[in-house]
Design an enzyme around this catalytic site. Structure first.
Site, PDB file in Angstrom:
ATOM      1  N   CYS A 185       0.853  -1.195   0.000  1.00  0.00           N
ATOM      2  CA  CYS A 185       0.000   0.000   0.000  1.00  0.00           C
ATOM      3  C   CYS A 185       0.887   1.242   0.000  1.00  0.00           C
ATOM      4  CB  CYS A 185      -0.986  -0.009   1.167  1.00  0.00           C
ATOM      5  SG  CYS A 185      -0.224   0.106   2.799  1.00  0.00           S
ATOM      6  N   ASN A 228       2.397   1.551   4.083  1.00  0.00           N
ATOM      7  CA  ASN A 228       2.753   0.305   4.800  1.00  0.00           C
ATOM      8  C   ASN A 228       2.521   0.440   6.314  1.00  0.00           C
ATOM      9  OD1 ASN A 228       5.748  -1.835   5.134  1.00  0.00           O
ATOM     10  ND2 ASN A 228       3.618  -2.446   5.014  1.00  0.00           N
ATOM     11  N   ASP A 282      -8.455   4.017   1.628  1.00  0.00           N
ATOM     12  CA  ASP A 282      -7.363   4.430   2.505  1.00  0.00           C
ATOM     13  C   ASP A 282      -7.962   5.001   3.790  1.00  0.00           C
ATOM     14  OD1 ASP A 282      -5.310   5.649   3.786  1.00  0.00           O
ATOM     15  OD2 ASP A 282      -4.542   6.691   2.028  1.00  0.00           O
ATOM     16  N   CYS A 287      -1.111   1.217   7.406  1.00  0.00           N
ATOM     17  CA  CYS A 287      -2.539   0.950   7.661  1.00  0.00           C
ATOM     18  C   CYS A 287      -3.023  -0.344   7.013  1.00  0.00           C
ATOM     19  CB  CYS A 287      -3.398   2.115   7.175  1.00  0.00           C
ATOM     20  SG  CYS A 287      -3.067   3.674   8.022  1.00  0.00           S
ATOM     21  N   ARG A 288      -3.113  -0.367   5.670  1.00  0.00           N
ATOM     22  CA  ARG A 288      -3.756  -1.486   4.984  1.00  0.00           C
ATOM     23  C   ARG A 288      -2.868  -2.704   4.797  1.00  0.00           C
ATOM     24  NH1 ARG A 288      -5.476   2.200   0.036  1.00  0.00           N
ATOM     25  NH2 ARG A 288      -3.460   3.058   0.685  1.00  0.00           N
ATOM     26  N   SER A 289      -1.673  -2.518   4.235  1.00  0.00           N
ATOM     27  CA  SER A 289      -0.853  -3.713   3.924  1.00  0.00           C
ATOM     28  C   SER A 289      -0.368  -4.475   5.160  1.00  0.00           C
ATOM     29  CB  SER A 289       0.300  -3.385   2.965  1.00  0.00           C
ATOM     30  OG  SER A 289       1.170  -2.414   3.495  1.00  0.00           O
TER      31      SER A 289
END
Ligand code: 4NP
Length: 153
Positions: free
Chosen positions: A9, A12, A123, A14-16
């Site tokens: 993401c 690196n 996001d 929050c999401r990934s």
């Protein structure tokens, strides 16, 4: 057969890291290597956003010790499949691809869902904590499909 999977993401944080933690918590570790990386260099060396750490913890997944690193061309060598979270990540990663073989490794993670074709994982960075729950649920749903399709469990 061992499969190496990279989650990518923008930051690196929050999401990934969530995608990495969720996948790792559900697979047979002898069959799968999982890592995550950022397209940006903004948060290199940091641990995940406290809101991601907290939502993962609620589901029994510990991502508190993961460390941000930036995606590099070497990742095309080191991983079999690269899952990106949104269109912007897709363009950033594809811009580093050297050939068709590299390009074919890159997938938007929600494409795994029947109704997810070409959708972005939103996001959550600038939003409320609810955004992190929504992201967690979406990622978990997609990852369950990936595990089934690739027989990773
Ligand atoms: P991520 O979220 O890509 O899911 O880790 C973001 C993290 C940080 C920023 C943007 C998105 N930022 O602007 O610093």
């Amino acid at each position: 057969m061992h499969t190496k999977i990279l989650m990518v993401c923008l930051g690196n944080i929050c999401r990934s890291p969530l995608a990495e933690g969720i996948l790792r918590s559900k697979v047979d570790k002898s069959k799968v290597t999982v890592d995550s990386a950022a397209t940006s260099n903004w948060h290199i060396g940091k641990t995940p956003d406290p809101r991601s750490i907290s939502i993962a913890k609620e589901f029994g997944v510990d991502i508190s010790t993961l460390i941000v690193r930036q995606f590099t061309v070497q990742d095309f060598e080191d991983f079999d499949i690269i899952f990106v979270m949104d269109e912007s990540n897709y363009k950033d990663v594809i811009s580093l691809a050297r050939d068709d073989k590299d390009t074919k490794k890159v997938n938007k993670i929600l494409d795994s869902l029947q109704d997810g074709n070409n959708l972005d994982v939103p996001d959550p960075y600038y939003g409320e904590k609810d955004g992190f729950l929504e992201v967690y649920k979406k990622l978990e749903e997609a990852i369950e499909v990936i595990i089934r399709e690739l027989k990773l469990a």
